[in-house]
Design a protein around this motif. Structure first.
Motif, short mmCIF file in Angstrom:
data_model
loop_
_atom_site.label_atom_id
_atom_site.label_comp_id
_atom_site.label_asym_id
_atom_site.label_seq_id
_atom_site.Cartn_x
_atom_site.Cartn_y
_atom_site.Cartn_z
N ALA A 281 0.81 -1.22 0.00
CA ALA A 281 0.00 0.00 0.00
C ALA A 281 0.84 1.27 0.00
N ALA A 282 2.13 1.15 0.36
CA ALA A 282 3.01 2.32 0.41
C ALA A 282 3.68 2.61 -0.93
N THR A 283 3.60 1.68 -1.87
CA THR A 283 4.22 1.86 -3.19
C THR A 283 3.31 1.28 -4.26
N VAL A 284 2.20 1.94 -4.51
CA VAL A 284 1.22 1.47 -5.48
C VAL A 284 1.55 2.11 -6.84
N PRO A 285 1.84 1.30 -7.87
CA PRO A 285 2.15 1.88 -9.18
C PRO A 285 0.90 2.42 -9.87
N ILE A 286 1.00 3.64 -10.37
CA ILE A 286 -0.08 4.29 -11.10
C ILE A 286 0.48 4.67 -12.47
N ARG A 287 -0.19 4.22 -13.52
CA ARG A 287 0.27 4.52 -14.88
C ARG A 287 -0.82 5.25 -15.64
N LEU A 288 -0.47 6.38 -16.23
CA LEU A 288 -1.38 7.18 -17.04
C LEU A 288 -1.00 7.01 -18.50
N VAL A 289 -1.94 6.54 -19.32
CA VAL A 289 -1.63 6.16 -20.70
C VAL A 289 -2.67 6.73 -21.66
N GLN A 290 -2.18 7.19 -22.82
CA GLN A 290 -3.05 7.62 -23.91
C GLN A 290 -2.73 6.85 -25.18
N PRO A 291 -3.73 6.54 -25.99
CA PRO A 291 -3.46 5.95 -27.30
C PRO A 291 -2.98 7.01 -28.28
N PRO A 292 -2.34 6.60 -29.38
CA PRO A 292 -1.90 7.57 -30.40
C PRO A 292 -3.06 8.42 -30.89
N GLY A 293 -2.76 9.69 -31.16
CA GLY A 293 -3.78 10.59 -31.69
C GLY A 293 -4.68 11.22 -30.65
N SER A 294 -4.43 10.94 -29.36
CA SER A 294 -5.25 11.52 -28.31
C SER A 294 -4.94 13.00 -28.13
N PRO A 295 -5.87 13.76 -27.57
CA PRO A 295 -5.62 15.18 -27.32
C PRO A 295 -4.48 15.37 -26.32
N TRP A 296 -3.75 16.45 -26.49
CA TRP A 296 -2.63 16.75 -25.61
C TRP A 296 -3.15 17.06 -24.21
N VAL A 297 -2.77 16.22 -23.25
CA VAL A 297 -3.10 16.47 -21.85
C VAL A 297 -2.03 17.37 -21.27
N GLN A 298 -2.42 18.60 -20.91
CA GLN A 298 -1.45 19.57 -20.42
C GLN A 298 -1.21 19.47 -18.92
N ASP A 299 -2.24 19.11 -18.18
CA ASP A 299 -2.01 18.93 -16.75
C ASP A 299 -3.00 17.94 -16.17
N ILE A 300 -2.57 17.28 -15.11
CA ILE A 300 -3.38 16.27 -14.42
C ILE A 300 -3.33 16.51 -12.93
N THR A 301 -4.49 16.41 -12.29
CA THR A 301 -4.57 16.38 -10.84
C THR A 301 -4.89 14.94 -10.44
N LEU A 302 -4.01 14.34 -9.66
CA LEU A 302 -4.18 12.96 -9.23
C LEU A 302 -4.79 12.97 -7.83
N VAL A 303 -5.94 12.34 -7.68
CA VAL A 303 -6.68 12.36 -6.41
C VAL A 303 -6.88 10.94 -5.90
N ILE A 304 -6.58 10.73 -4.63
CA ILE A 304 -6.85 9.46 -3.96
C ILE A 304 -7.91 9.76 -2.91
N ASP A 305 -9.15 9.42 -3.22
CA ASP A 305 -10.31 9.91 -2.46
C ASP A 305 -10.14 9.76 -0.95
N GLU A 306 -9.73 8.58 -0.49
CA GLU A 306 -9.78 8.27 0.93
C GLU A 306 -8.47 8.55 1.68
N ASN A 307 -7.49 9.15 1.01
CA ASN A 307 -6.25 9.49 1.70
C ASN A 307 -6.44 10.71 2.59
N PRO A 308 -5.63 10.85 3.65
CA PRO A 308 -5.76 12.02 4.53
C PRO A 308 -5.58 13.34 3.78
#
Length: 261
Positions: free
Chosen positions: A59-86
């Motif tokens: 639980a202290a080292t959970v891998p998170i991978r963000l992936v887009q297929p070719p031709g997807s719109p340019w993602v300029q920024d991401i907010t990563l939220v873990i609902d139940e974290n403090p």
């Protein structure tokens, strides 16, 4: 009826293969306005996927991978939220165009069974949401791997690992930074006193004069952070990495790249 049951089973199997979807979350209902204001995200519908283990091994080292297929719109920024974290907002990340389409991995702490969601703003102004439900507990209070003094002795050390050309022709690299990332919820295993929160709050990675990504982080980013990503090589000889933590420490280093082959 038999055909209907078979169709339902096939659909369930396909959904499982694509990853665990977000679950209903009263916590998110309370958080959404504080994070988004009046903005209403739309489902990413394959333009961005968040991959995570259904049940985390650690639980202290959970891998998170963000992936887009070719031709997807340019993602300029991401907010990563873990609902139940403090501290639910784990990181805010801004990406340069050389990271398009996105293939970015990092490790986070998950404190209890929770949705992990990515809120992504595209260059066209669309706010997308995707995520996964992760079964894990105790990540934010898990003991540090070393005592505080020993852990900080090597803080700021950086390493680069390269993987050569990815299947899509881009290059793939991994930046590793030594830092204990104390969450404020851990005890010193010797004194049993609480360890004050002390973590990386700002980080930038550049290739030459081109910024690949910048991250603002919190206590949910794992100890000794690791970031793996694909990028378009601009011919620069190395990555320049700059890191700042909550105690005012700053480290900056240039990590030489292997020549392109």
């Amino acid at each position: 009826m038999t055909r209907l049951l078979l169709a339902l089973l096939l659909a369930a199997g396909t959904a499982g293969a694509q990853g665990t979807p977000l679950q209903p979350s009263p916590t998110w209902n309370d958080l959404a306005y504080d994070i988004l204001g009046d903005a209403a995200p739309i489902p990413a519908d394959g333009a961005l996927t968040l991959e995570a283990p259904i049940r985390a091994e650690d639980a202290a080292t959970v891998p998170i991978r963000l992936v887009q297929p070719p031709g997807s719109p340019w993602v300029q920024d991401i907010t990563l939220v873990i609902d139940e974290n403090p501290a639910p907002v784990a990181a805010e990340i801004v990406f340069g165009e050389a990271m398009r389409p996105l293939d970015f991995e990092m490790r986070v702490r998950v404190n209890q069974y929770s949705n992990v969601r990515a809120l992504a703003m595209t260059a066209g102004g669309d706010l997308l949401m995707t995520g996964a439900f992760v079964k894990a507990s105790g990540g934010c209070s898990a003991p540090a791997s070393r005592p505080p003094g020993e852990a900080m002795a090597g803080a700021g050390e950086m390493r680069l690992r390269e993987f050569g050309a990815a299947p899509d022709g881009r290059r793939e690299a991994q930046v590793m930074i030594r830092h204990p990332q104390f969450s404020g919820l851990q005890r010193d295993q010797v004194t049993q006193l609480w360890i004050p929160a002390h973590f990386i709050d700002e980080m930038e990675v550049w290739q030459g004069d081109e910024r690949l990504f910048a991250l603002s982080g919190g206590i949910s980013v794992s100890e000794n952070p690791v970031f793996r990503f694909r990028y378009i090589d601009n011919g620069a000889s190395g990555f320049r990495v700059k890191v700042h933590d909550t105690e005012g420490n700053t480290w900056e280093q240039t990590l030489p790249k292997e020549p392109a082959t």
